[in-house]
Design an enzyme around this catalytic site. Structure first.
Site, PDB file in Angstrom:
ATOM      1  N   GLY A  66       0.668  -1.180  -0.010  1.00  0.00           N
ATOM      2  CA  GLY A  66      -0.087   0.084   0.077  1.00  0.00           C
ATOM      3  C   GLY A  66       0.936   1.215   0.084  1.00  0.00           C
ATOM      4  CD  GLN A 102       3.597   5.710   2.922  1.00  0.00           C
ATOM      5  OE1 GLN A 102       2.456   5.220   2.477  1.00  0.00           O
ATOM      6  NE2 GLN A 102       4.314   4.771   3.438  1.00  0.00           N
ATOM      7  CB  CYS A 146       5.245   1.885   7.547  1.00  0.00           C
ATOM      8  SG  CYS A 146       4.894   3.407   6.827  1.00  0.00           S
ATOM      9  CG  LEU A 147       6.622   0.944   1.755  1.00  0.00           C
ATOM     10  CD1 LEU A 147       6.015   1.198   0.295  1.00  0.00           C
ATOM     11  CD2 LEU A 147       7.888  -0.148   1.218  1.00  0.00           C
ATOM     12  CG  HIS A 186      -0.437   1.059   7.581  1.00  0.00           C
ATOM     13  ND1 HIS A 186       0.477   0.676   8.309  1.00  0.00           N
ATOM     14  CD2 HIS A 186       0.371   1.785   6.429  1.00  0.00           C
ATOM     15  CE1 HIS A 186       1.652   1.128   7.752  1.00  0.00           C
ATOM     16  NE2 HIS A 186       1.597   1.993   7.011  1.00  0.00           N
ATOM     17  CD  GLU A 187      -1.046   2.377   2.873  1.00  0.00           C
ATOM     18  OE1 GLU A 187      -0.556   3.355   3.068  1.00  0.00           O
ATOM     19  OE2 GLU A 187      -0.580   1.375   2.856  1.00  0.00           O
ATOM     20  CG  HIS A 201       0.548   6.884   5.769  1.00  0.00           C
ATOM     21  ND1 HIS A 201       1.587   7.327   6.504  1.00  0.00           N
ATOM     22  CD2 HIS A 201       0.778   5.333   5.503  1.00  0.00           C
ATOM     23  CE1 HIS A 201       2.315   6.258   6.573  1.00  0.00           C
ATOM     24  NE2 HIS A 201       2.101   4.989   6.007  1.00  0.00           N
TER      25      HIS A 201
END
Ligand code: GNR
Ligand code: NI
Length: 167
Positions: free
Chosen positions: A46, A51, A91-92, A133-134, A137
């Site tokens: 995702g 981000q 997480c990226l 999660h997204e 953000h």
């Protein structure tokens, strides 16, 4: 297409609040394509616009191994949720850190697709975790904020140290 730069925690831009998309147009679609390419290249399941330092309510999610089930959610809203489930998240924007977070087990989310059409999606399992999660953000929240202050302090120190070492 292009691979976009992913902001790394702790970066204050990860805490900005995304604005709603008022018009889904060609520039939105271009951003979505680049976000998808960036997510697949990372690789991740995702990615939120936040981000890549674009503060608009846009997320992409694809939990398939074949990279052929892209979910594009513009202005996503959770309209119902139930249950609770723990999942180990990564997480990226917080590379190398994996911690357990508790979230709703099932969600129904309403959003716009890349054509600007409204749709609803029922999700459970990893897909539900990932969408939540997204969406966090988009409101400036990174998953580590669910952890204890002690853990957050340790994670920040670790990532800052790593950042210094790679410069
Ligand atoms: O690639 C990702 N994997 C993942 C695993 C468990 C829970 C959430 C995620 S999302 C993450 C990609 C990312 O950082 N999205 O914001
Ligand atoms: Ni993330």
């Amino acid at each position: 297409m292009a691979i976009l730069k992913i902001l790394q925690y702790p970066d204050e831009r990860l805490h900005k609040i995304a604005k709603k998309v008022t018009q889904v147009d060609e520039s939105t679609r271009k951003l979505v394509r680049n976000m998808a390419e960036t997510m697949y290249a990372a690789p991740g399941v995702g990615l939120a616009a936040t981000q890549v330092d674009v503060h608009e309510c846009i997320i992409v999610v694809d939990i398939s191994e074949t990279h052929d089930q892209l979910n594009i959610l513009i202005n996503p809203e959770i309209i119902s949720s139930s249950g609770e489930e723990e999942c180990e998240e990564g997480c990226l924007s917080v590379p190398g850190i994996y911690e357990t977070v508790s979230r709703a087990a099932r969600i129904t989310v309403r959003a716009l697709n890349e054509k600007g059409e409204i749709f609803t999606l029922n999700a459970e399992g990893l897909l539900a975790v990932c969408i939540q999660h997204e969406m966090d953000h988009l409101i400036g929240k990174v998953f580590v904020e669910y952890l204890s202050q002690l853990k957050q302090t340790r994670i920040r120190a670790k990532l800052k140290k790593r950042l210094r070492e790679t410069m």
